[in-house]
Every structure is written in C-alpha cells, then in structure tokens.
Design an enzyme around this catalytic site. Structure first.
Site, short mmCIF file in Angstrom:
data_model
loop_
_atom_site.label_atom_id
_atom_site.label_comp_id
_atom_site.label_asym_id
_atom_site.label_seq_id
_atom_site.Cartn_x
_atom_site.Cartn_y
_atom_site.Cartn_z
N ARG A 98 0.86 -1.18 0.00
CA ARG A 98 0.00 0.00 0.00
C ARG A 98 0.90 1.24 0.00
NH1 ARG A 98 -4.96 -0.57 4.21
NH2 ARG A 98 -5.63 1.27 3.04
N SER A 145 -7.09 11.17 2.42
CA SER A 145 -7.30 12.14 3.50
C SER A 145 -6.49 11.77 4.73
CB SER A 145 -8.78 12.22 3.85
OG SER A 145 -9.24 10.99 4.41
N SER A 172 -12.75 11.98 0.46
CA SER A 172 -13.03 11.68 1.88
C SER A 172 -12.98 12.93 2.75
CB SER A 172 -12.03 10.64 2.41
OG SER A 172 -12.01 9.49 1.62
N ASP A 291 -15.91 4.61 1.75
CA ASP A 291 -16.07 3.34 2.46
C ASP A 291 -17.49 2.79 2.35
OD1 ASP A 291 -13.46 3.12 3.23
OD2 ASP A 291 -13.76 3.99 5.22
#
Length: 411
Positions: A98, A145, A172, A291
C-alpha cells in the site's frame, strides 16, 4: 474457514450495540499521546486497527507490526517521525504494497528522517524520530485524506508549525473535517483559507474523551433493513444525529431504498421499512464517503436497481482493490459491473450466469464480508462468506450481532 449466512425465519427485531467509531478512536489516540498529560479515553473501538494503534503507542519495542491497519500506518508514521527514538513500522503483505510515498515525501520536507527498508515508496519504514522544523507543504488532496490528517495532527508539535496547501479535488473530505473538529476539541487552533490549512506551534490540551458509536458499522444494518422481505425494527445504540462522521450520510441515502431513520430520546436510532417506489437508477458521487461504496453497490444490485457510483479513486489502495473485488464477487451472483477510469463503477442491469454455490471471497477486507452478508436475505439458501474473521478489523462482534437479529450462521 467459511460461514454460511441464512436469513431469519421471522421479522427482524433487534437492539444492537454498535462498536465505537474506529475513525474517532484512532485520531483521539494520537492527539491524546501528543498532549503533555494524556487523559483517559472512554469507549475506544475494540477493532484490530485501534488495538494495534494503542499497542504501538505504548510499546518500547523498536519494530512495530501494524498488520493490516492502514490508518495506524499513516498516523504513526507521522507521529513517530516527530518524537525522539527509532521505530520500524511493518505490516502484512498487503500493507507492504500500500503506497505511502506521498506522506513520507511530505514529512521529509518538514525535516523527518524516514528510510524504506524494502520497496521504494512502501512499508516497512525505518523512522528516526526528532523535532521537526515544520513549514509549507503542498499535497494532492485526491490521494488519501489520512495523509492530510496525519500531517495536521502532528503540526502543533513542530518548531514552526505547518502550512498545508491541498490541490485538486479532496476525497473523503468528511474525514478531514472530523480530524479538524477533534483537534479543536483538544484545544488546537486550525486556520483555514480555501484549501490551505495552517496549524501553528501550540500545546495539545489534555482532555478526557468518550468515543461515539460507528456510523460505518451502522451502514450494514441499513442494508439489512433495505433488503429484508419481512417487517423490520432495528434499534442501533450510540449513534448521534449531529455526528462528525461522514458516513452518517447513509441515513439520508437509504431513504431511497425505503429505510426510515428515527432518533429516539434514549440515544438510539430506530430503523423501519416503509413502502416506497424504488428508484429506476441510483447515481451517487462517493468521493466524500468511499467506504460506503460496497454497501451501496451490493444493496442496489440485490434490489435490481442499476447504478453509477463515482468518486471511487481511493478504493484501489484500501485493504484490497475494492473495485476489482466488487466486480468479481458480484459477478458470482450474476451481476456484471463495469469500471471507468479507476474511479467509477456502473451497473446497467447486465447479467451473467450466476454461480450455483457462490462463496464470497473477502480479500482480507472487513467491508467485503459485512457488505455481502445481507445478501442472505435475497437467497433462500443463504450466502457463503470466506474468511469471516476479517470483520475484527472494525466490527469484531458483527457475526454475533447478526445472530442476535435472528440470522443463522453456520460453518
């Protein structure tokens, strides 16, 4: 291990004590640690993400395994960069893939010493903490964010403070607003001018803090209410009508699917179904609440409502590539999604042959498991979910709560 989820035999009537907000818990944990005299924090999330955050803040060990906790990796990279001492932050295979370069580059501009131990731009990281100079930073607001929140929260501890310029469209944004609101509750002045945020050197005020329940967790109960074929009365305990959490938008969004929200004087949310004409199509820009994409996509697909969800550009760097995961798993149910430009998922009603006995893969992603579990309401044989333990990342009691509501969970 897999589990099979089957719908209740009767009407759904349950009172559910939701987990505490992971987003709030992780932010107040950092702010509390930055204060000169940390105070008690009450009703913290019992999620894996918060647990590893708290363990990392308490431990003296040099190497800290944050497992799959992306928020913890971002926030603690900034926190440990600004505190004396050396730390190595690592995690799961997915975490080591990531990206974190944008945050590391920004911290280096402020004076941080951070080294990549394996692949350039990705954890694990070796952080040699020290007093940071601070200064001006320009950041792409369309990446994450959490990078922005991480920088703002450590800004009071820098020598010159931080002046942060965000470019492009913010994704976000409610999470950024949540961070700023919590900082102000901890006595930190945050100055705003358009997309420029200034935090001068100052003391983070130590205060005791009680965390509210999690609107993200509530979304799966809204999905259950929308998909139920029988009357529903679900009470969700601990939600606030004026919540700082962006995912509270789910209450208004699910009116389109016939879910009525009533806030009671006892501090509960009551969900009921009402007769409505379902929309012929559902279009929504999820840039503020990415999300919720899985919840919305599965709900629409099961209600046979064509949809277009945009603003999903951050989903590729979540716990899994959620765009691809949704395409694959809804495909097992006969729903053909198309993706556009890495930020849009669309369903025009096209279908394929559904698998006779689908098993929904969860990709080490808690939201895949929880968003697909309500599909049991639409299939007499129920739905099989792989690796159900992934829900511990944010909602450890999820399967127990489903059983409380009458769902049957079998291995």
């Amino acid at each position: 291990m897999d589990v099979t989820v089957k719908a209740p035999n009767n009407n759904i009537c349950a009172a559910i004590s939701l987990p505490a907000s992971k987003s709030i818990s992780n932010r107040v944990a950092i702010l509390n640690a930055l204060s000169p005299a940390p105070q008690p924090l009450y009703n913290l999330s019992d999620s894996d993400d918060t647990a590893v955050m708290l363990d990392a803040l308490r431990t003296d060990c040099e190497t800290v395994d944050l497992r799959a906790a992306g928020t913890a990796m971002r926030f603690l990279t900034a926190y440990f960069a600004s505190r004396p001492g050396r730390r190595t932050l690592t995690g799961t295979d997915r975490m080591r893939n990531r990206p974190i370069r944008v945050l590391v580059d920004a911290l280096r501009m402020l004076g941080a010493k951070i080294d990549y131990l394996e692949k350039e731009g990705y954890p694990p990281l070796r952080i040699t903490g020290r007093d940071l100079n601070g200064g001006e930073v320009t950041l792409d607001g369309g990446v994450s964010s959490q990078y922005v929140s991480a920088l703002l929260m450590i800004a009071p501890a820098t020598t010159r403070g931080i002046r942060l310029h965000l470019t492009g469209t913010l994704i976000s944004e409610p999470y950024l607003r949540l961070t700023i609101a919590l900082m102000r509750q901890f006595g930190v002045a945050v100055e705003e001018e358009g997309q420029t945020f200034t935090v001068r050197p100052q003391t983070v005020r130590p205060i005791p803090f009680t965390v509210e329940a999690d609107w993200s967790a509530a979304s799966y109960w809204y999905e259950i209410a929308a998909l139920s074929q029988t009357p529903v009365e679900i009470e969700l305990i601990g939600l606030l009508p004026d919540s700082l959490q962006g995912d509270s938008a789910i209450a208004s969004l699910f009116r389109s699917f016939g879910v009525q929200t009533d806030f009671t004087s006892e501090g509960r949310v009551r969900l009921t179904r009402r007769a409505v004409s379902l929309p012929s199509r559902f279009d929504y820009d999820c840039v503020r609440i990415p999300d919720m994409a899985q919840t919305l996509a599965v709900t629409c697909a099961m209600l046979r409502i064509p949809f277009r969800l945009s603003g999903l550009q951050s989903l590729r760097i979540k716990e899994t590539d959620r765009l691809r995961a949704l395409q694959t798993e809804l495909g097992k149910l006969g729903v053909v999604l198309t993706e556009h430009d890495g930020k849009i998922l669309e369903w025009d009603g096209s279908r394929c042959q559904a698998e006779p006995e689908p098993v929904i893969a969860t990709y080490d992603d808690h939201r895949m498991a929880m968003a697909f579990a309500p599909v049991a309401l639409c299939r007499e044989e129920g739905i099989r979910i792989a690796n159900p333990e992934v829900v511990s990342k944010s909602y450890p009691r999820f399967w127990d709560d489903l059983q409380t509501a009458g769902f049957q969970i079998t291995s």
